[in-house]
Design a protein around this motif. Structure first.
Motif, PDB file in Angstrom:
ATOM      1  N   ARG A  39       0.832  -1.208   0.000  1.00  0.00           N
ATOM      2  CA  ARG A  39       0.000   0.000   0.000  1.00  0.00           C
ATOM      3  C   ARG A  39       0.864   1.254   0.000  1.00  0.00           C
ATOM      4  O   ARG A  39       0.581   2.217  -0.715  1.00  0.00           O
ATOM      5  N   CYS A  67      -7.722  -7.047   2.985  1.00  0.00           N
ATOM      6  CA  CYS A  67      -8.693  -7.810   2.219  1.00  0.00           C
ATOM      7  C   CYS A  67     -10.091  -7.480   2.720  1.00  0.00           C
ATOM      8  O   CYS A  67     -10.270  -6.957   3.821  1.00  0.00           O
ATOM      9  N   TYR A  68     -11.059  -7.794   1.903  1.00  0.00           N
ATOM     10  CA  TYR A  68     -12.455  -7.512   2.192  1.00  0.00           C
ATOM     11  C   TYR A  68     -13.264  -8.801   2.070  1.00  0.00           C
ATOM     12  O   TYR A  68     -12.747  -9.829   1.614  1.00  0.00           O
ATOM     13  N   ASP A  71     -13.069 -10.862  -0.943  1.00  0.00           N
ATOM     14  CA  ASP A  71     -11.755 -11.459  -1.217  1.00  0.00           C
ATOM     15  C   ASP A  71     -11.612 -12.858  -0.615  1.00  0.00           C
ATOM     16  O   ASP A  71     -10.645 -13.556  -0.909  1.00  0.00           O
ATOM     17  N   LYS A  82      -5.936  -5.788  -6.819  1.00  0.00           N
ATOM     18  CA  LYS A  82      -7.248  -5.163  -7.071  1.00  0.00           C
ATOM     19  C   LYS A  82      -7.532  -4.101  -6.007  1.00  0.00           C
ATOM     20  O   LYS A  82      -7.936  -2.984  -6.321  1.00  0.00           O
ATOM     21  N   ASN A  83      -7.281  -4.431  -4.755  1.00  0.00           N
ATOM     22  CA  ASN A  83      -7.586  -3.507  -3.658  1.00  0.00           C
ATOM     23  C   ASN A  83      -6.648  -2.302  -3.625  1.00  0.00           C
ATOM     24  O   ASN A  83      -7.063  -1.206  -3.283  1.00  0.00           O
TER      25      ASN A  83
END
Length: 173
Positions: A39, A67-68, A71, A82-83
């Motif tokens: 990040r 992650c979400y 994910d 992607k995130n």
């Protein structure tokens, strides 16, 4: 005058934002140690960020990884890429490799990457990564935690003649 997204870091002595834009970082592992590094690299404006990991997100990853809910059971490298894409405030190109390090090697454009960061818990992958970066004469940074998570370590392999390599520093691995 409007500030640029990197205005503050460009004021720090020794920071060369043009060099960062030209640099690429490749991460071996997309786990808990790596998440914040990926990040930060995306937000700092590095030219390229690559992520290699064959593992998948499980519920135990939520508390310590980027992650979400969607994910869950997805490949870590692809989900993190992607995130983090939304974190790229400049023209950082991100790519993920849903493979082990050994299997990903032939698919990576090594000219894009100037530094490697290896944060896996696999000694074979660490040694292969070290050997590759030594051969390419590019620096590599290794991070790990002990099996009981009571301590951690960082090793920087400069990949220059006369400096220690990962295998020399950790012959027991």
């Amino acid at each position: 005058m409007e500030e640029s997204p990197t205005d503050r870091q460009e004021k720090v002595p020794g920071v060369d934002q043009d060099a960062a834009r030209e640099a690429g970082l490749i991460f071996c592992g997309a786990g808990g140690l790596t998440e914040s590094q990926i990040r930060a690299a995306a937000r700092k404006g590095y030219g390229a960020v690559g992520v290699i990991d064959f593992d998948f997100f499980s519920p135990s990853n939520y508390s310590r990884q980027f992650c979400y809910a969607d994910d869950l059971y997805q490949n870590k490298a692809l989900a993190v890429v992607k995130n983090v894409a939304g974190e790229c405030i400049l023209k950082t190109e991100v790519e993920g490799f849903a493979l082990s390090y050994e299997d990903a090697r032939p698919y990576i454009d090594w000219d894009r990457y100037t530094v490697g960061l290896c944060n896996v818990d696999n000694n074979e992958a660490r040694q292969a990564f070290a050997d590759d970066f030594l051969r390419m004469r590019k620096p590599a940074i290794f991070c790990a935690v002990s099996d009981d998570a009571n301590c951690g370590w960082v090793f920087v392999q400069e990949s220059k003649p006369g400096t220690p390599c990962f295998g020399c520093a950790f012959p027991e691995m």
